[in-house]
Design an enzyme around this catalytic site. Structure first.
Site, PDB file in Angstrom:
ATOM      1  NE  ARG A  85      16.887   1.824  -0.001  1.00  9.93           N
ATOM      2  CZ  ARG A  85      15.966   1.699   0.958  1.00  9.93           C
ATOM      3  NH1 ARG A  85      14.680   1.633   0.647  1.00  9.93           N
ATOM      4  NH2 ARG A  85      16.314   1.658   2.232  1.00  9.93           N
ATOM      5  CG  HIS A 144      19.084  -2.020   5.109  1.00 10.36           C
ATOM      6  ND1 HIS A 144      19.592  -0.770   4.832  1.00 10.36           N
ATOM      7  CD2 HIS A 144      17.760  -1.835   5.355  1.00 10.36           C
ATOM      8  CE1 HIS A 144      18.615   0.124   4.884  1.00 10.36           C
ATOM      9  NE2 HIS A 144      17.498  -0.501   5.196  1.00 10.36           N
ATOM     10  CD  GLN A 193      16.522  -0.565   9.608  1.00 11.44           C
ATOM     11  OE1 GLN A 193      16.044   0.170   8.771  1.00 11.44           O
ATOM     12  NE2 GLN A 193      16.170  -0.500  10.892  1.00 11.44           N
ATOM     13  CG  ASP A 246      12.668  -7.078   6.515  1.00 11.59           C
ATOM     14  OD1 ASP A 246      11.775  -6.211   6.344  1.00 11.59           O
ATOM     15  OD2 ASP A 246      13.634  -7.217   5.734  1.00 11.59           O
ATOM     16  CB  CYS A 282      14.066  -2.759   9.172  1.00 10.07           C
ATOM     17  SG  CYS A 282      13.348  -3.844   7.933  1.00 10.07           S
ATOM     18  NE  ARG A 328      18.156   3.539   8.980  1.00 15.50           N
ATOM     19  CZ  ARG A 328      17.791   3.223   7.727  1.00 15.50           C
ATOM     20  NH1 ARG A 328      16.643   2.638   7.511  1.00 15.50           N
ATOM     21  NH2 ARG A 328      18.593   3.459   6.704  1.00 15.50           N
TER      22      ARG A 328
HETATM   23  N1   CP Z   1      13.942   0.555   6.850  1.00 11.70           N
HETATM   24  C1   CP Z   1      14.141   1.188   5.680  1.00 11.70           C
HETATM   25  O1   CP Z   1      15.224   1.156   5.102  1.00 11.70           O
HETATM   26  O2   CP Z   1      13.056   1.877   5.235  1.00 11.70           O
HETATM   27  P1   CP Z   1      12.912   2.594   3.816  1.00 11.70           P
HETATM   28  O3   CP Z   1      12.812   1.516   2.769  1.00 11.70           O
HETATM   29  O4   CP Z   1      11.642   3.378   3.955  1.00 11.70           O
HETATM   30  O5   CP Z   1      14.112   3.468   3.583  1.00 11.70           O
HETATM   31  N1  NVA Z   2      14.108  -6.514   3.199  1.00 12.63           N
HETATM   32  C1  NVA Z   2      13.424  -5.312   2.857  1.00 12.63           C
HETATM   33  C2  NVA Z   2      13.909  -4.177   3.702  1.00 12.63           C
HETATM   34  C3  NVA Z   2      13.219  -2.844   3.430  1.00 12.63           C
HETATM   35  C4  NVA Z   2      13.785  -1.743   4.269  1.00 12.63           C
HETATM   36  C5  NVA Z   2      13.619  -5.023   1.376  1.00 12.63           C
HETATM   37  O1  NVA Z   2      14.732  -5.186   0.874  1.00 12.63           O
HETATM   38  O2  NVA Z   2      12.644  -4.645   0.710  1.00 12.63           O
END
Ligand code: CP
Ligand code: NVA
Length: 304
Positions: free
Chosen positions: A97, A124, A127, A219, A259, A287
């Site tokens: 990440r 992502h 997701q 989102d 998400c 997930r």
């Molecule tokens: N939806 C998602 O990726 O959540 P987190 O940021 O908690 O991993």
């Molecule tokens: N778009 C959001 C998704 C979090 C799961 C971010 O990148 O923070």
């Protein structure tokens, strides 16, 4: 390089996406990761991605190693290239990440084990595999449905565009000018959609996007890394809130997805989150099921 990476949804074929969804839906899994270790290198916060991957790795008989950026030498200046090569000597896969997609690509270039995108600024994919599974479970199919995404043209929007196009789901995006999805991703999705007899529509009007849709998705307005813009974004995105009035324009049996994490009262109202059409907690659960399927596919068959 023999190992398989998932850097975006387009790293997979539509047939592979279907196989992953079906495996995740089956509720059956193997001990494919027995004796194997999977690293999770995270430079941003996470609840769902981290925990679902750690649990999935454990369920498959493997061992998760959580690697927060600030607690490994990379946080003190060791390069991605060196870190990726060293970790490849210990681990059997890496979930990353991070911020830019280029940084993820750098990990993938230097690692000799599969690299899985656990969220970048641009994509992502894990997701959206869970989202597609959720839609498939709730609606009994994917091809022929219409999904409306209301909000920021961000990482989630990009992966939705790719995933919907690959699976024959019509995708309508409503984002304010200046916050629309990346033109290259849209072009790629349009090409894929055309091959599957479906369409991609990018506009600014949330009502037009949601009218008659089977799935309404939103989102956060401010993604991780954009915190300094949050006030400005709150003003720009206010007309893009998913509330009961907007959801009424969708099909009566439409489902609402997010998400998560959600900012209730901003991009989604409390009543919609808690309402009968909301599938957000099943979506979050999925997930876990999808992560197992991904790991079985990438790591289970992989001999480092
Ligand atoms: N939806 C998602 O990726 O959540 P987190 O940021 O908690 O991993
Ligand atoms: N778009 C959001 C998704 C979090 C799961 C971010 O990148 O923070």
């Amino acid at each position: 390089m023999a190992e398989r990476d998932i850097l975006a949804l387009r790293s997979l074929s539509p047939a592979e996406v279907r196989r992953l969804i079906d495996r995740a839906k089956s509720g059956v899994w193997s001990s494919a990761l027995a004796g194997k270790s999977v690293g999770l290198f995270f430079e941003k916060a996470s609840t769902r991605t981290r925990v679902s991957f750690e649990v999935a790795i454990t369920q498959l008989g493997g061992h998760p190693v959580f690697l927060p950026a600030q607690e490994i030498q990379l946080g003190r200046g060791e390069t991605v290239a060196d870190t990726a090569r060293v970790l490849s000597r210990y681990l059997h896969a890496l979930v990353i990440r991070t911020f830019g997609q280029d940084r993820l690509a750098e990990w993938a270039r230097h690692a000799t084990i599969p690299v899985i995108n656990g969220l970048t600024d641009a994509h992502h994919p894990c997701q959206i595999l869970a989202d597609l599974m959720t839609i498939d479970v709730k609606k009994g199919r994917l091809a022929g449905l219409t999904l409306a995404y209301v909000g920021d043209g961000n990482n989630v929007a990009h992966s939705l565009l790719e995933g919907c196009a690959m699976m024959g789901v019509a995708c309508r995006i409503a984002s304010p000018a200046g916050y629309q999805p990346d033109a290259e991703v849209v072009k790629w999705a349009e090409l894929q959609a055309g091959q599957r007899g479906t369409t991609i529509q990018i506009g600014e009007d949330p009502k037009a996007a949601v009218r008659g849709a089977d799935v309404v998705y939103t989102d956060v307005w401010t993604s991780m890394g954009q915190e300094t813009e949050s006030q400005k974004r709150a003003a720009v995105f206010r007309p893009y809130q998913v509330n009961a009035e907007l959801v009424r324009l969708a099909k009566p049996d439409a489902i609402v997805l997010h998400c998560l994490p959600a900012h209730r009262g901003e991009e989604i109202t409390d009543d919609v989150m808690e309402g009968p059409q909301s599938a957000v907690f099943d979506q979050a659960e999925n997930r876990l099921h999808v992560q197992r399927a991904i790991l079985e596919m990438l790591v289970g068959n992989h001999t480092p």
